[in-house]
Design a protein around this motif. Structure first.
Motif, PDB file in Angstrom:
ATOM      1  N   PHE A 107       4.124 -29.408-123.087  1.00 14.79           N
ATOM      2  CA  PHE A 107       3.711 -30.707-122.576  1.00 14.79           C
ATOM      3  C   PHE A 107       4.165 -30.840-121.127  1.00 14.79           C
ATOM      4  CE2 PHE A 107       3.342 -33.598-126.594  1.00 14.79           C
ATOM      5  CZ  PHE A 107       2.453 -32.680-127.161  1.00 14.79           C
ATOM      6  N   THR A 108       3.482 -31.735-120.397  1.00 19.35           N
ATOM      7  CA  THR A 108       3.948 -32.068-119.051  1.00 19.35           C
ATOM      8  C   THR A 108       5.148 -33.009-119.140  1.00 19.35           C
ATOM      9  OG1 THR A 108       2.548 -34.024-118.855  1.00 19.35           O
ATOM     10  CG2 THR A 108       1.590 -31.908-118.159  1.00 19.35           C
ATOM     11  N   VAL A 109       5.780 -33.226-117.984  1.00 19.87           N
ATOM     12  CA  VAL A 109       6.870 -34.202-117.924  1.00 19.87           C
ATOM     13  C   VAL A 109       6.371 -35.556-118.401  1.00 19.87           C
ATOM     14  CG1 VAL A 109       8.407 -35.464-116.372  1.00 19.87           C
ATOM     15  CG2 VAL A 109       8.108 -32.997-116.087  1.00 19.87           C
ATOM     16  N   LEU A 110       5.238 -35.994-117.882  1.00 22.31           N
ATOM     17  CA  LEU A 110       4.696 -37.302-118.257  1.00 22.31           C
ATOM     18  C   LEU A 110       4.495 -37.399-119.766  1.00 22.31           C
ATOM     19  CD1 LEU A 110       1.929 -39.305-116.454  1.00 22.31           C
ATOM     20  CD2 LEU A 110       1.773 -38.946-118.914  1.00 22.31           C
ATOM     21  N   GLU A 111       3.901 -36.390-120.361  1.00 20.19           N
ATOM     22  CA  GLU A 111       3.631 -36.423-121.801  1.00 20.19           C
ATOM     23  C   GLU A 111       4.921 -36.488-122.603  1.00 20.19           C
ATOM     24  OE1 GLU A 111      -0.580 -33.915-121.752  1.00 20.19           O
ATOM     25  OE2 GLU A 111       1.339 -32.861-121.786  1.00 20.19           O
ATOM     26  N   ASN A 112       5.950 -35.769-122.163  1.00 21.63           N
ATOM     27  CA  ASN A 112       7.241 -35.836-122.847  1.00 21.63           C
ATOM     28  C   ASN A 112       7.880 -37.209-122.711  1.00 21.63           C
ATOM     29  OD1 ASN A 112       8.596 -33.232-124.071  1.00 21.63           O
ATOM     30  ND2 ASN A 112       7.312 -32.523-122.374  1.00 21.63           N
ATOM     31  N   VAL A 113       7.781 -37.784-121.527  1.00 19.05           N
ATOM     32  CA  VAL A 113       8.455 -39.064-121.274  1.00 19.05           C
ATOM     33  C   VAL A 113       7.794 -40.202-122.042  1.00 19.05           C
ATOM     34  CG1 VAL A 113       8.971 -40.799-119.514  1.00 19.05           C
ATOM     35  CG2 VAL A 113       9.401 -38.380-119.046  1.00 19.05           C
ATOM     36  N   VAL A 114       6.477 -40.247-122.069  1.00 17.71           N
ATOM     37  CA  VAL A 114       5.797 -41.395-122.681  1.00 17.71           C
ATOM     38  C   VAL A 114       5.694 -41.275-124.198  1.00 17.71           C
ATOM     39  CG1 VAL A 114       4.432 -41.758-120.597  1.00 17.71           C
ATOM     40  CG2 VAL A 114       3.440 -40.472-122.500  1.00 17.71           C
ATOM     41  N   LEU A 115       5.955 -40.082-124.746  1.00 18.17           N
ATOM     42  CA  LEU A 115       5.814 -39.885-126.188  1.00 18.17           C
ATOM     43  C   LEU A 115       6.689 -40.877-126.957  1.00 18.17           C
ATOM     44  CD1 LEU A 115       4.387 -38.023-128.242  1.00 18.17           C
ATOM     45  CD2 LEU A 115       6.435 -36.578-128.213  1.00 18.17           C
ATOM     46  N   HIS A 121       3.936 -48.407-120.459  1.00 18.73           N
ATOM     47  CA  HIS A 121       3.161 -48.282-119.218  1.00 18.73           C
ATOM     48  C   HIS A 121       1.898 -47.453-119.432  1.00 18.73           C
ATOM     49  CE1 HIS A 121       6.532 -49.961-116.928  1.00 18.73           C
ATOM     50  NE2 HIS A 121       7.314 -49.166-117.636  1.00 18.73           N
ATOM     51  N   GLY A 122       1.441 -47.359-120.674  1.00 17.67           N
ATOM     52  CA  GLY A 122       0.263 -46.558-120.953  1.00 17.67           C
ATOM     53  C   GLY A 122       0.580 -45.082-120.927  1.00 17.67           C
ATOM     54  N   ILE A 123      -0.488 -44.264-120.792  1.00 18.14           N
ATOM     55  CA  ILE A 123      -0.310 -42.811-120.785  1.00 18.14           C
ATOM     56  C   ILE A 123      -0.954 -42.172-119.552  1.00 18.14           C
ATOM     57  CG2 ILE A 123      -0.118 -42.628-123.297  1.00 18.14           C
ATOM     58  CD1 ILE A 123      -3.066 -41.747-123.339  1.00 18.14           C
ATOM     59  N   GLY A 124      -1.341 -43.010-118.576  1.00 23.18           N
ATOM     60  CA  GLY A 124      -2.034 -42.488-117.411  1.00 23.18           C
ATOM     61  C   GLY A 124      -1.329 -42.813-116.118  1.00 23.18           C
ATOM     62  N   ASP A 125      -2.086 -43.383-115.182  1.00 26.32           N
ATOM     63  CA  ASP A 125      -1.546 -43.620-113.847  1.00 26.32           C
ATOM     64  C   ASP A 125      -0.376 -44.593-113.831  1.00 26.32           C
ATOM     65  OD1 ASP A 125      -3.319 -41.859-112.759  1.00 26.32           O
ATOM     66  OD2 ASP A 125      -4.781 -43.379-112.168  1.00 26.32           O
ATOM     67  N   GLY A 126      -0.407 -45.593-114.719  1.00 30.37           N
ATOM     68  CA  GLY A 126       0.706 -46.544-114.778  1.00 30.37           C
ATOM     69  C   GLY A 126       2.007 -45.854-115.135  1.00 30.37           C
ATOM     70  N   ALA A 127       1.951 -44.989-116.138  1.00 32.36           N
ATOM     71  CA  ALA A 127       3.143 -44.231-116.538  1.00 32.36           C
ATOM     72  C   ALA A 127       3.570 -43.271-115.441  1.00 32.36           C
ATOM     73  CB  ALA A 127       2.854 -43.472-117.831  1.00 32.36           C
ATOM     74  N   ARG A 128       2.590 -42.628-114.806  1.00 31.06           N
ATOM     75  CA  ARG A 128       2.896 -41.669-113.745  1.00 31.06           C
ATOM     76  C   ARG A 128       3.630 -42.350-112.585  1.00 31.06           C
ATOM     77  NH1 ARG A 128      -1.596 -39.802-113.731  1.00 31.06           N
ATOM     78  NH2 ARG A 128      -1.253 -37.816-114.809  1.00 31.06           N
ATOM     79  N   TYR A 138      16.594 -42.948-108.582  1.00 34.94           N
ATOM     80  CA  TYR A 138      17.846 -42.332-109.035  1.00 34.94           C
ATOM     81  C   TYR A 138      18.015 -40.890-108.578  1.00 34.94           C
ATOM     82  CZ  TYR A 138      17.917 -46.483-111.958  1.00 34.94           C
ATOM     83  OH  TYR A 138      17.912 -47.781-112.396  1.00 34.94           O
ATOM     84  N   GLY A 139      17.169 -40.439-107.651  1.00 31.18           N
ATOM     85  CA  GLY A 139      17.330 -39.104-107.091  1.00 31.18           C
ATOM     86  C   GLY A 139      17.121 -37.978-108.082  1.00 31.18           C
ATOM     87  N   LEU A 140      16.196 -38.158-109.027  1.00 30.94           N
ATOM     88  CA  LEU A 140      16.017 -37.166-110.087  1.00 30.94           C
ATOM     89  C   LEU A 140      15.062 -36.037-109.693  1.00 30.94           C
ATOM     90  CD1 LEU A 140      15.829 -39.560-113.181  1.00 30.94           C
ATOM     91  CD2 LEU A 140      17.776 -38.199-112.398  1.00 30.94           C
ATOM     92  N   ASP A 141      14.193 -36.268-108.703  1.00 32.02           N
ATOM     93  CA  ASP A 141      13.324 -35.218-108.174  1.00 32.02           C
ATOM     94  C   ASP A 141      12.499 -34.555-109.278  1.00 32.02           C
ATOM     95  OD1 ASP A 141      12.154 -33.547-106.318  1.00 32.02           O
ATOM     96  OD2 ASP A 141      13.724 -32.038-106.458  1.00 32.02           O
ATOM     97  N   ILE A 142      11.705 -35.364-109.981  1.00 33.57           N
ATOM     98  CA  ILE A 142      10.894 -34.874-111.091  1.00 33.57           C
ATOM     99  C   ILE A 142       9.417 -35.154-110.813  1.00 33.57           C
ATOM    100  CG2 ILE A 142      10.341 -35.173-113.538  1.00 33.57           C
ATOM    101  CD1 ILE A 142      12.940 -33.722-113.146  1.00 33.57           C
ATOM    102  N   ASP A 143       8.592 -34.111-110.938  1.00 31.32           N
ATOM    103  CA  ASP A 143       7.145 -34.246-110.799  1.00 31.32           C
ATOM    104  C   ASP A 143       6.559 -34.569-112.170  1.00 31.32           C
ATOM    105  OD1 ASP A 143       4.417 -34.032-110.478  1.00 31.32           O
ATOM    106  OD2 ASP A 143       4.435 -31.920-109.866  1.00 31.32           O
ATOM    107  N   PRO A 144       5.918 -35.732-112.351  1.00 29.62           N
ATOM    108  CA  PRO A 144       5.426 -36.101-113.683  1.00 29.62           C
ATOM    109  C   PRO A 144       4.363 -35.153-114.229  1.00 29.62           C
ATOM    110  CG  PRO A 144       4.645 -37.653-112.010  1.00 29.62           C
ATOM    111  CD  PRO A 144       5.665 -36.795-111.356  1.00 29.62           C
ATOM    112  N   ASP A 145       3.706 -34.386-113.368  1.00 30.51           N
ATOM    113  CA  ASP A 145       2.637 -33.502-113.829  1.00 30.51           C
ATOM    114  C   ASP A 145       3.092 -32.057-114.014  1.00 30.51           C
ATOM    115  OD1 ASP A 145       0.524 -35.478-113.906  1.00 30.51           O
ATOM    116  OD2 ASP A 145       0.666 -35.496-111.722  1.00 30.51           O
TER     117      ASP A 145
END
Length: 521
Positions: A107-115, A121-128, A138-145
């Motif tokens: 899964f992508t980062v986004l898919e893991n986070v919203v699961l 925030h939905g599962i698309g642009d709002g969540a991203r 918070y300086g986490l440096d994470i690409d949601p995709d």
């Protein structure tokens, strides 16, 4: 040093975000928590330390709603709460990051986070956008995709933190968060934690690494035998003083002191290669190594770079491996794992629950596990119940396994005592080679010292040891030679007498291929 009650009394009540009072929890035959008092202040890192079995895990499960206390009260933001599930805890602003990551690699980062949190925030642009906002704040440096399987261990740790922040956590529990990180990743994590507390969040930090605790925590609470012993300002104590509070003894050292290495080879691995199951880069490529009698060879590497596959190939658990593996001159090709054990290999697995124990079996049956064809566990073709029980009693005595008796189920023991049982079992077969994968992971300083002593004593008596560990201080202290594994290849050989954890960390991440402290593999 101040007592918990004194520390609580001196804290500004408006700053306390978690107040635990009189927490008690009893399981059949075991008092896990008794009269625990802890205050956690807003904008701080509050460490909780203690031996395995001291009650830390139970306490955190209570705060995260996994278990209900038998007595006591929990206040969050000044309001008394009853937490019957993790959902209750999340709704109250409590999030927990477990030691073993809970991420889907494909899964992508986004898919893991919203699961499980799709409604936020939905599962698309709002969540991203929310993930990007949190990551930047918070300086986490994470690409949601980004695809999780393409990310390193440090990034995965940050995703787990991001997951709880996404759900609105203001209080974050971190359980052994540095167990699998190299030194550079530890520093990055600590920078993230400092950013979290600067934004007013509270972090509860559970760790056995006392030097790390003192470098990042503001306050430290010591738990012993289920109750709070002391709460102190981190800058007011040393790691040795904390160790004494925890176990009544000084902080142990893994140092082996004098060399016992001989010129008699025990394990010889040549051109060991393990192809990937579905094509792509081999899991292991052209591995060559030799371990002699009385020698500890340490293997350092970021998790997922082939160390687990190396161990499993030597143990005969990985079909498809090519090359040769010899034990004291005997070719192990074609031999099953059982036959390799019988030939003289002791094995401490990386995951004691999955591969080392039958958790719902009593201790004496676990003594037989993996040794069911050898004395004293058998008499003729039959299992010798009496022989196994008597030898389990001996292991409990010799290895200080703290248990009410040998009929106790393995899952009832603390992690450190489970590990000492496994080490006692594996040493009891009089092996010529011990393969030890993360032998002290998740155990307290007391159990750690005991495990180091057993390994060092066996080394002095001629045991050859293949040691895989994520604890670089452990590798440097115990090993006679250290080799670094990166992407399935041995890429450097280091002298523990001169190498630093930072140099090893650079080699492990491929950042210093020409490091002057290393010699070519």
């Amino acid at each position: 040093m101040s007592s918990p009650s004194a520390a609580a009394a001196s804290a500004d009540a408006t700053d306390v975000v978690v107040r635990l009072r009189g927490i008690g929890k009893t399981f059949p035959g075991v008092v896990a928590n008794h009269d625990i008092d802890i205050d956690v202040a807003r904008g701080t890192v509050h460490a909780i330390v203690g031996e395995n079995g001291a009650g830390k895990s139970t306490l955190m499960k209570i705060l995260y709603g996994v278990q209900k206390p038998d007595s006591g009260t929990i206040e969050i933001d000044g309001r008394q709460v009853s937490l019957s599930s993790p959902s209750d805890a999340i709704a109250a602003g409590v999030g927990m990051v477990f030691q073993h990551f809970m991420l889907a690699d494909n899964f992508t980062v986004l898919e893991n986070v919203v699961l499980g949190a799709e409604k936020l925030h939905g599962i698309g642009d709002g969540a991203r956008e929310e993930i990007r906002r949190i990551s930047a704040t918070y300086g986490l440096d994470i690409d949601p995709d980004a695809l999780v399987e393409d990310l390193g261990v440090g990034a995965r740790q940050r995703i787990e933190i991001l997951k709880v922040l996404y759900r609105g956590a203001r209080i974050i529990i971190l359980d052994e968060p540095t167990a699998v990180l190299v030194p550079q990743e530890v520093e990055e994590l600590f920078d993230n934690l400092r950013e979290l507390k600067s934004e007013g969040l509270a972090v509860i930090f559970i760790s056995h690494k006392l030097d790390e605790v003192l470098s990042v925590a503001d306050t430290v609470t010591v738990v012993r035998r289920g109750t709070t012993i002391d709460t102190v300002a981190a800058q007011s104590v040393t790691s040795r003083q904390l160790a004494e509070l925890m176990v009544g003894s000084e902080l142990p050292s893994p140092t082996t002191e004098t060399s016992t290495v001989t010129d008699v080879p025990v394990l010889q691995v040549r051109d060991l290669t393990l192809p990937a199951a579905v094509g792509g880069r081999p899991l292991l490529s052209d591995i060559d190594l030799t371990i002699h009698r009385g020698e500890i060879l340490g293997i350092a590497g970021v998790e997922g770079n082939g160390q687990a596959e190396l161990v499993e190939a030597v143990m005969g658990m990985r079909p498809g491996a090519t090359g040769s593996v010899e034990l004291s001159g005997q070719d192990l090709a074609g031999l099953s794992t059982r036959r390799r054990r019988e030939a003289g290999i002791g094995y401490i697995p990386e995951d004691r629950h999955r591969h080392g124990l039958l958790l719902d079996a009593p201790l004496w049956e676990n003594r037989v596990l993996g040794h069911q064809t050898r004395e004293p566990n058998v008499r003729g073709p039959f299992v010798s119940r009496g022989g196994a029980r008597a030898d389990t009693e001996r292991i409990v005595r010799d290895y200080d396994v703290r248990t009410p008796g040998i009929d106790v189920l393995a899952r009832a023991l603390s992690g450190g005592n489970q590990q000492k049982l496994i080490i006692g079992r594996e040493m009891s077969g009089d092996p010529s080679l011990l393969i030890a994968s993360h032998p002290t992971r998740g155990v307290d300083v007391g159990a750690q010292a005991a495990i180091w002593d057993h390994i060092k004593n066996a080394r002095r008596e001629g045991l050859a040891v293949l040691l895989v560990s994520a604890d670089l201080d452990e590798l440097i202290g115990l090993s006679d030679t250290i080799q670094v594994i990166l992407r399935g290849r041995l890429v450097g050989t280091f002298d523990p007498a001169s190498v630093t954890p930072q140099q090893l960390g650079s080699a492990m991440t491929g950042a210093a291929d020409d490091d002057p402290g290393a010699s070519p593999a």
